[in-house]
Structures are given as C-alpha cells and as structure tokens.
Design a protein around this motif. Structure first.
Motif, PDB file in Angstrom:
ATOM      1  N   LEU A  93       0.784  -1.254   0.057  1.00 17.06           N
ATOM      2  CA  LEU A  93      -0.033  -0.020   0.110  1.00 17.06           C
ATOM      3  C   LEU A  93       0.851   0.972   0.025  1.00 17.06           C
ATOM      4  O   LEU A  93       1.716   1.183   0.833  1.00 17.06           O
ATOM      5  N   ALA A  94       0.657   2.196  -0.920  1.00 15.72           N
ATOM      6  CA  ALA A  94       1.498   3.467  -0.830  1.00 15.72           C
ATOM      7  C   ALA A  94       0.550   4.610  -1.016  1.00 15.72           C
ATOM      8  O   ALA A  94      -0.842   4.391  -1.163  1.00 15.72           O
ATOM      9  N   LEU A  95       0.908   5.681  -0.563  1.00 16.80           N
ATOM     10  CA  LEU A  95       0.105   6.862  -0.335  1.00 16.80           C
ATOM     11  C   LEU A  95       0.784   7.833  -1.287  1.00 16.80           C
ATOM     12  O   LEU A  95       2.110   8.317  -1.118  1.00 16.80           O
ATOM     13  N   GLY A  96      -0.095   8.574  -1.972  1.00 17.14           N
ATOM     14  CA  GLY A  96       0.222   9.730  -2.993  1.00 17.14           C
ATOM     15  C   GLY A  96       0.835  10.651  -2.058  1.00 17.14           C
ATOM     16  O   GLY A  96       0.091  11.278  -1.275  1.00 17.14           O
ATOM     17  N   GLU A  97       1.772  11.463  -2.435  1.00 21.79           N
ATOM     18  CA  GLU A  97       2.363  12.670  -1.782  1.00 21.79           C
ATOM     19  C   GLU A  97       2.655  14.010  -2.433  1.00 21.79           C
ATOM     20  O   GLU A  97       1.500  14.804  -2.218  1.00 21.79           O
ATOM     21  N   ARG A  98       3.139  14.147  -3.541  1.00 18.57           N
ATOM     22  CA  ARG A  98       3.254  15.548  -4.253  1.00 18.57           C
ATOM     23  C   ARG A  98       3.006  15.471  -5.483  1.00 18.57           C
ATOM     24  O   ARG A  98       3.860  14.489  -6.227  1.00 18.57           O
ATOM     25  N   ARG A  99       2.689  16.187  -6.434  1.00 17.26           N
ATOM     26  CA  ARG A  99       2.635  16.438  -7.486  1.00 17.26           C
ATOM     27  C   ARG A  99       3.977  16.882  -8.286  1.00 17.26           C
ATOM     28  O   ARG A  99       4.782  17.547  -7.391  1.00 17.26           O
ATOM     29  N   ILE A 116      12.678  15.310 -12.269  1.00 21.24           N
ATOM     30  CA  ILE A 116      11.505  15.867 -12.071  1.00 21.24           C
ATOM     31  C   ILE A 116      11.616  17.215 -11.269  1.00 21.24           C
ATOM     32  O   ILE A 116      12.545  17.380 -10.634  1.00 21.24           O
ATOM     33  N   ALA A 117      10.612  17.959 -11.239  1.00 18.67           N
ATOM     34  CA  ALA A 117      10.591  19.028 -10.451  1.00 18.67           C
ATOM     35  C   ALA A 117       9.212  19.104  -9.421  1.00 18.67           C
ATOM     36  O   ALA A 117       8.098  19.046 -10.138  1.00 18.67           O
ATOM     37  N   TYR A 118       9.029  19.107  -8.314  1.00 21.78           N
ATOM     38  CA  TYR A 118       8.137  19.095  -7.479  1.00 21.78           C
ATOM     39  C   TYR A 118       7.335  20.455  -7.882  1.00 21.78           C
ATOM     40  O   TYR A 118       7.882  21.395  -7.701  1.00 21.78           O
ATOM     41  N   LYS A 119       6.182  20.280  -7.733  1.00 21.91           N
ATOM     42  CA  LYS A 119       5.195  21.252  -8.111  1.00 21.91           C
ATOM     43  C   LYS A 119       4.785  22.041  -6.742  1.00 21.91           C
ATOM     44  O   LYS A 119       4.412  21.527  -5.691  1.00 21.91           O
ATOM     45  N   GLU A 120       4.748  23.439  -6.701  1.00 21.15           N
ATOM     46  CA  GLU A 120       4.288  24.149  -5.461  1.00 21.15           C
ATOM     47  C   GLU A 120       2.711  24.477  -5.564  1.00 21.15           C
ATOM     48  O   GLU A 120       2.484  24.964  -6.614  1.00 21.15           O
ATOM     49  N   GLU A 121       2.001  24.067  -4.502  1.00 18.00           N
ATOM     50  CA  GLU A 121       0.566  23.867  -4.771  1.00 18.00           C
ATOM     51  C   GLU A 121       0.188  25.437  -4.412  1.00 18.00           C
ATOM     52  O   GLU A 121       0.668  25.843  -3.254  1.00 18.00           O
ATOM     53  N   ALA A 122      -0.912  25.741  -4.874  1.00 19.13           N
ATOM     54  CA  ALA A 122      -1.529  27.066  -4.626  1.00 19.13           C
ATOM     55  C   ALA A 122      -2.875  26.931  -4.752  1.00 19.13           C
ATOM     56  O   ALA A 122      -3.401  26.111  -5.417  1.00 19.13           O
TER      57      ALA A 122
END
Length: 227
Positions: A93-99, A116-122
């Motif tokens: 079982l895995a859990l989604g973390e960051r786009r 990859i570049a992690y996205k800053e959520e707004a």
C-alpha cells in the motif's frame, strides 16, 4: 522529452517512475501487486532507503513488459505497508504525496527514472460559494458511500482547507465512480485548488444524483430506526 528552460537544474530531483494505467492524487491510497523483476528491485530499493517513487499515467505503451510513454504530470508515492510473498513478489500500500513535472527521462531500463520538479501547490483565486458548495456536495457524497457500506449513521469529516478538500474530494470521487483516465489526468494537472474545486463541483453533483438512486434502491426506507 526536452527540459523546460524555466526550471533551474538545482530544483530537479531524480525519481524512479512507475508508469500505470491509473492516475494517483496526493493523499490517495494506492494498493499494488509487484511481480515484475524490474519493479521488485525498484520498489525494494525504495523500501530499504525509505524513499518515494513516482506514479505517472501511461500515454502510450503497455503497463507490463515493454516501455511506455508517460504523461508529464505525475505524483510521488511512498510505501506505507508491505506484504512480502514468494519469489520476491509483494503486495503493498502506497500513499500519494506530491505532484511533479516530469522534465526529462534519464533511464528507461531496467525501469524508468525521471528528472522531476516538484510542484508548488497554490489555492488560487478562491470563490467562497464554490468552496461551500463543494464542501456540502462532498459531505453528501461521503454519507451516501457510508450508507451503501451499511454505516448509515457514520459521521463524515469534510476538510476546511481548500487545497486539502480539492485533493481529498477528487481522490474519493475518482476512487468510487467510473471516470475516464483522461479526465482524471486533467484534474491532476489543474494548477490551483480553486480551479480544481470548480471542476469538481458538477462532477460531485452528478455523482450524488446517481449514487442517491442506488441508496434509495438499496434502502427504500431511511427514516429513524426504532431498535
């Protein structure tokens, strides 16, 4: 895949990638059965090092066997539970973390690795009425799901934070009803929580209409119980 000039190299991270015929959202749980040798090694390394891997929807190509071309936006995931089986197979079982933005594929064999570049959520420019309506519709949707599961009086919790609400609602909705993978990917790629909430609202309303019919069919009398 070319590297966009607007992303500085120092902001990039290498991440092992798992191309799948599904879309993973932050906060969404992902059960997986690992049986291919390349993914036994990849996931085993992530478990040992306690590091994430990336999940990307397949644009073209097979899920098992040959190479696949993924969409550019994906979500990192971290293993939370593991059941080890014979011959190195695993249920996990895995859990989604960051786009993230997939900038460049740097390795394809034995498994895919991306830079990859992690996205800053707004949150974006929030419409308070949309936020209220989504919260209400999502609460009704959760109650419908609980009723169908036999927990007709179970309490439901709706996140107040718009970003958390947008990801939790889309994860629950897409995990409960049939939506085309392209539509799921579009929801993942939305840049702000406010825009995601706006797109979710009609989907939640339609889902509630459909699931309400199922609830009424299964429970023709939902009045107060006497015992």
């Amino acid at each position: 895949m070319n590297q966009p000039n607007q992303i500085p190299p120092d902001d990039l991270t290498e991440l092992p990638l798992f191309p799948l015929n599904l879309v993973l959202f932050p906060g969404m749980r992902l059960p997986l059965h690992i049986f291919e040798e390349r993914y036994k090694a990849m996931i085993g390394d992530c478990i040992d090092r306690e590091t994430p891997f990336g999940v990307v929807l397949i644009k073209e190509g097979p899920e098992v066997g040959g190479p696949a071309e993924p969409f550019r936006i994906g979500t990192s995931a971290r293993v939370t539970q593991v059941q080890r089986l014979e011959e190195g197979r695993m249920n996990l079982l895995a859990l989604g973390e960051r786009r993230f933005d997939l900038v460049e594929i740097v390795q394809e064999e034995p498994h895919m690795v991306g830079r990859i570049a992690y996205k800053e959520e707004a949150v974006g420019e929030l419409d308070s009425q949309v936020l209220s309506d989504v919260g209400q519709e999502y609460g009704v949707f959760l109650q419908h799901i609980a009723t169908l599961a036999g927990a007709w009086n179970a309490p439901v919790e709706v996140p107040e934070n718009p970003l958390n609400l947008s990801f939790e609602a889309v994860s629950t909705l897409t995990g409960s009803i049939e939506l085309p993978q392209g539509m799921r990917q579009d929801l993942l790629e939305v840049e702000t929580a406010s825009e995601r909430l706006s797109q979710l609202l009609p989907l939640l309303k339609r889902a509630n209409e459909l699931i309400s019919e199922q609830v009424d069919k299964n429970n023709p009398y939902r009045g107060p119980r006497l015992n």
